[in-house]
Design an enzyme around this catalytic site. Structure first.
Site, short mmCIF file in Angstrom:
data_model
loop_
_atom_site.label_atom_id
_atom_site.label_comp_id
_atom_site.label_asym_id
_atom_site.label_seq_id
_atom_site.Cartn_x
_atom_site.Cartn_y
_atom_site.Cartn_z
N ASP A 171 -0.03 -6.21 -27.82
CA ASP A 171 0.27 -5.16 -26.68
C ASP A 171 1.58 -5.38 -26.69
O ASP A 171 2.15 -6.30 -25.92
CB ASP A 171 -0.48 -5.43 -25.29
CG ASP A 171 -0.17 -4.55 -24.34
OD1 ASP A 171 0.44 -3.38 -24.52
OD2 ASP A 171 -0.26 -4.78 -23.18
N ASP A 226 -1.39 -1.80 -29.44
CA ASP A 226 -0.85 -0.79 -29.65
C ASP A 226 -0.32 -0.68 -31.15
O ASP A 226 -0.07 -1.87 -31.62
CB ASP A 226 0.02 -0.09 -28.53
CG ASP A 226 0.92 -1.24 -28.09
OD1 ASP A 226 1.53 -2.04 -29.13
OD2 ASP A 226 1.16 -1.30 -26.87
N ASP A 281 -9.11 4.20 -40.75
CA ASP A 281 -10.62 4.34 -40.46
C ASP A 281 -11.10 5.83 -40.71
O ASP A 281 -10.56 6.66 -39.75
CB ASP A 281 -11.11 3.52 -39.43
CG ASP A 281 -12.27 2.76 -39.56
OD1 ASP A 281 -13.42 3.38 -40.21
OD2 ASP A 281 -12.43 1.81 -39.11
N ASP A 320 -16.12 4.90 -42.72
CA ASP A 320 -17.34 4.46 -41.59
C ASP A 320 -18.66 4.92 -41.76
O ASP A 320 -18.65 6.30 -42.30
CB ASP A 320 -16.85 4.90 -40.09
CG ASP A 320 -17.64 4.18 -39.16
OD1 ASP A 320 -17.70 3.05 -38.91
OD2 ASP A 320 -18.39 5.05 -38.62
N GLU A 336 -18.20 1.54 -46.13
CA GLU A 336 -18.93 0.76 -45.21
C GLU A 336 -20.39 1.15 -45.60
O GLU A 336 -21.01 2.08 -45.09
CB GLU A 336 -18.74 1.09 -43.76
CG GLU A 336 -19.54 -0.14 -43.02
CD GLU A 336 -19.84 0.20 -41.55
OE1 GLU A 336 -20.16 -0.63 -40.69
OE2 GLU A 336 -19.89 1.49 -41.31
N HIS A 391 -15.29 -6.32 -37.02
CA HIS A 391 -15.22 -5.87 -35.36
C HIS A 391 -16.65 -5.73 -34.96
O HIS A 391 -16.85 -5.59 -33.87
CB HIS A 391 -14.45 -4.95 -35.21
CG HIS A 391 -14.94 -3.55 -35.91
ND1 HIS A 391 -15.13 -3.17 -37.35
CD2 HIS A 391 -15.55 -2.59 -35.58
CE1 HIS A 391 -15.64 -2.23 -37.70
NE2 HIS A 391 -15.89 -1.60 -36.52
N ASP A 392 -17.93 -5.66 -35.82
CA ASP A 392 -19.20 -5.57 -35.82
C ASP A 392 -19.71 -6.94 -35.69
O ASP A 392 -21.10 -6.76 -35.32
CB ASP A 392 -19.66 -4.55 -36.55
CG ASP A 392 -19.49 -3.27 -36.37
OD1 ASP A 392 -18.83 -2.74 -35.51
OD2 ASP A 392 -19.38 -2.43 -37.57
O1 TEU Z 1 -20.77 0.66 -38.16
C1 TEU Z 1 -21.84 1.27 -38.60
C2 TEU Z 1 -23.49 0.39 -38.61
O2 TEU Z 1 -24.46 1.15 -39.30
C3 TEU Z 1 -23.68 -0.55 -37.96
O3 TEU Z 1 -23.22 -1.84 -38.72
C4 TEU Z 1 -23.19 -1.01 -36.41
O4 TEU Z 1 -21.87 -1.65 -36.28
C5 TEU Z 1 -24.29 -1.86 -35.70
O5 TEU Z 1 -25.48 -1.13 -35.61
C6 TEU Z 1 -23.76 -1.93 -34.19
O6 TEU Z 1 -24.63 -3.14 -33.69
C7 TEU Z 1 -19.69 1.47 -37.96
C8 TEU Z 1 -18.70 0.85 -37.35
O7 TEU Z 1 -18.12 -0.24 -37.95
C9 TEU Z 1 -19.14 0.53 -35.78
O8 TEU Z 1 -18.04 -0.35 -35.16
C10 TEU Z 1 -19.58 1.64 -35.24
O9 TEU Z 1 -19.83 1.61 -34.07
C11 TEU Z 1 -20.34 2.64 -36.03
O10 TEU Z 1 -19.85 2.67 -37.21
C12 TEU Z 1 -20.63 4.10 -35.58
O11 TEU Z 1 -19.25 4.77 -35.67
#
Ligand code: TEU
Length: 563
Positions: A22, A30, A99, A202, A259, A331-332
């Protein structure tokens, strides 16, 4: 044999902008904060940065719900900040990937607002809008990824429903409508013109729905079926992906990382072969392993032996037909150290071993912010501590399935996406040096001893180990072998040992002891140690005795001789 590409010998890094750095003290990371840290990334050996969404968004799903594709959310900065970031990155030889989130947009996007105003008009056709059956029966029984039905009443039109595979604030775009696809291509072209190298793409497997809408066998006792199950029956997604590649990716020479959750290895070449839909896709084989259709509470944390088997299988299938992107975090996901390493291996030695094990695989390695200093999961005391919509849903699913609140908390905390979304730990000063204000989400208290500043100063830190890995990948003597060399697994049946050759003009042997007990490897070829996560390596005649969580990269000197 796939073509060689400019990005093959690179190292990539994922930034989750809200939590990276930040620069203005409002508690939210940011774009200027990213620019400020470009030298840090350069020193780490990073060549490509993927930035998670930073477009205007209500942040219902932290930016994966976009309300304007042609701007930057004021919380993250301005378009000028993005231009500056792209230019400053380029000056350092770093390329930017944004993304591309086009399976859905935000319900606050102008398209959806107009669709609500006039469901039968032009923008109504941008979405999946269905008439509500007076009996209450929904068009289909699919469950959204974040819980509940995929159908939601269309605001202002109680007689109509719209489809959302993810959160109800993420209405799905109707890709069957050519106008929608044109909008997508316009977005891609606009950003490519601004000087980015390409996109991480995504949730792309969701863009084509199994039509006409129909019920599927229920996967839980809510009578609904997982949205992901319905994708299995979609056969012609290639039509859309071919079109997108030909219309915008190829003409722009875009680097595209899909992805892609798709477990059919036989289709791999369609996705990332020479004329594939994408440049690369993530190897998620070990990510999906252990998952359950019932929810996180029924998920199983995989063992390192299972991790090893997944990556070996994936690498074998891809061989040189394409180029995977290799990850252990994003991040997931929970933090890799907390997920893959058992408590006794959860230290810098174990983290280095894991790093070495995945980094030397064939493919493009991605490092997720904080992974390079070994950030770990945090502690959550109550459901109120969670920010992520997915975690909140999974907590409830667990409670509904009969787990006690304490047990449900444990499950949710273990897998929570929030673990990866806590602020980057730059220093042991206030708020881990992430912000001078109040951070939007709490800082992991372990920042006092896990932080960049401390690891910069220590030669044997994890951070410096990652620097050694990226440097080795760039080393002109080893680049050919590490980037394009063959992947040949060995000692596969030795439990907990991930061992493989990378063979090109050199012969490297990667040995990662992914367990706490020592393991012996017989090796009668002359060799030298290129990298070792411990000070020494024990030998017993021609046996190497690997300590628990020891990882080494050896160069075999007489490459004609097999071990
Ligand atoms: O993730 C897509 C997805 O299919 C999943 O793995 C999801 O992260 C999981 O079900 C959550 O527990 C992508 C992005 O990486 C994710 O951050 C988004 O939330 C999602 O698409 C929707 O845009």
């Amino acid at each position: 044999m796939s073509r060689r590409e400019w990005w093959h010998d690179k190292t990539a890094y994922q930034i989750y902008p809200k939590s990276f750095f930040d620069s203005d003290g409002n508690g939210i990371g940011d774009l200027k904060g990213i620019t400020d840290k470009l030298d840090y990334l350069k020193d780490l050996g990073i060549d490509i940065i993927w930035i998670s969404p930073c477009y205007p968004s209500p942040l219902a799903d932290q930016g994966y719900d976009i309300s304007d594709y042609y701007d930057i959310d004021p919380r993250f900065g301005t378009l000028e900040d993005m231009d500056e970031l792209i230019a400053e990155a380029r000056r350092r030889g770093i390329s930017i990937l944004l993304d591309l989130v086009v399976n859905h947009c935000s319900d606050e996007h102008e398209w959806f607002r107009k669709a609500c105003e006039e469901p039968d008009g032009r923008y109504g056709k941008y979405f999946y809008i269905e008439d509500r059956d007076p009996s209450g029966k929904l068009p289909c029984n699919w469950r959204s990824y974040f819980g509940g039905s995929v159908w939601e009443p269309l605001p202002g039109h109680p007689d109509k429903l719209y489809l959302h595979m993810f959160h109800k604030k993420q209405p799905d775009l109707n890709w069957e409508n050519p106008e929608v696809r044109e909008e997508v291509y316009r977005i891609i072209q606009w950003w490519m013109n601004r000087g980015i190298a390409g996109f991480r793409i995504d949730a792309i497997m969701n863009i084509r729905k199994a039509l006409p809408f129909a019920d599927y066998p229920a996967t839980r006792n809510d009578g609904l079926c997982d949205a992901s199950e319905t994708l299995e029956t979609v056969e012609d997604i290639g039509d859309f992906l071919d079109e997108m590649r030909d219309r915008v990716f190829i003409p722009n020479n875009a680097l595209t990382i899909g992805e892609v959750f798709h477990d059919k290895y036989e289709d791999l070449e369609d996705f990332i072969g020479d004329n594939g839909y994408f440049s690369s896709m993530f190897d998620f084989s070990h990510v999906v392993k252990g998952q359950s259709l019932l929810g996180w509470y029924d998920r199983r944390q995989i063992t390192t032996e299972e991790y090893k088997r997944c990556v070996i299988e994936a690498q074998r299938f891809i061989s040189d037909k394409g180029f995977y992107s290799n990850v252990i975090e994003n991040h997931d996901r929970p933090r890799a150290a907390s997920y893959y390493l058992p408590p006794e291996g959860r230290n810098e030695t174990g983290k280095k071993c894991l790093a070495l094990a995945y980094f030397m695989l064939r493919g493009l390695p991605f490092i997720y912010q904080g992974q390079e200093i070994g950030m770990e999961n945090t502690l959550f005391d109550s459901p109120d501590d969670f920010d992520d919509i997915s975690t909140l849903d999974e907590y409830q699913v667990a409670v509904d399935a009969g787990l006690s609140e304490k047990e449900a908390m444990e499950v949710a905390a273990l897998y929570s996406r929030d673990n990866a979304r806590l602020p980057m730990q730059w220093a042991d000063s206030r708020n881990a040096g992430f912000t001078s204000g109040d951070p939007w989400i709490s800082v992991n208290p372990d920042y006092t001893y896990i932080n960049v500043c401390e690891q910069e100063k220590r030669a044997d830190s994890l951070l410096n180990f990652y620097r050694q890995l990226t440097a080795l990948r760039k080393d002109p003597d080893y680049r050919e072998t590490i980037v394009w060399g063959e992947f040949i697994p060995v000692y596969e049946d030795q439990e907990g040992l991930l061992a493989y050759h990378r063979k090109g003009d050199r012969d490297l042997l990667i040995l990662a002891n992914l367990k706490s007990q020592t393991q012996t490897v017989h090796i009668d070829t002359e060799h030298r140690v290129l990298l070792n996560n411990m000070e020494d390596i024990r030998r017993n005649n021609s046996d190497l005795v690997l300590e628990g969580w020891q990882g080494v990269i050896l160069e075999l000197v007489r490459s004609d001789q097999q071990i």
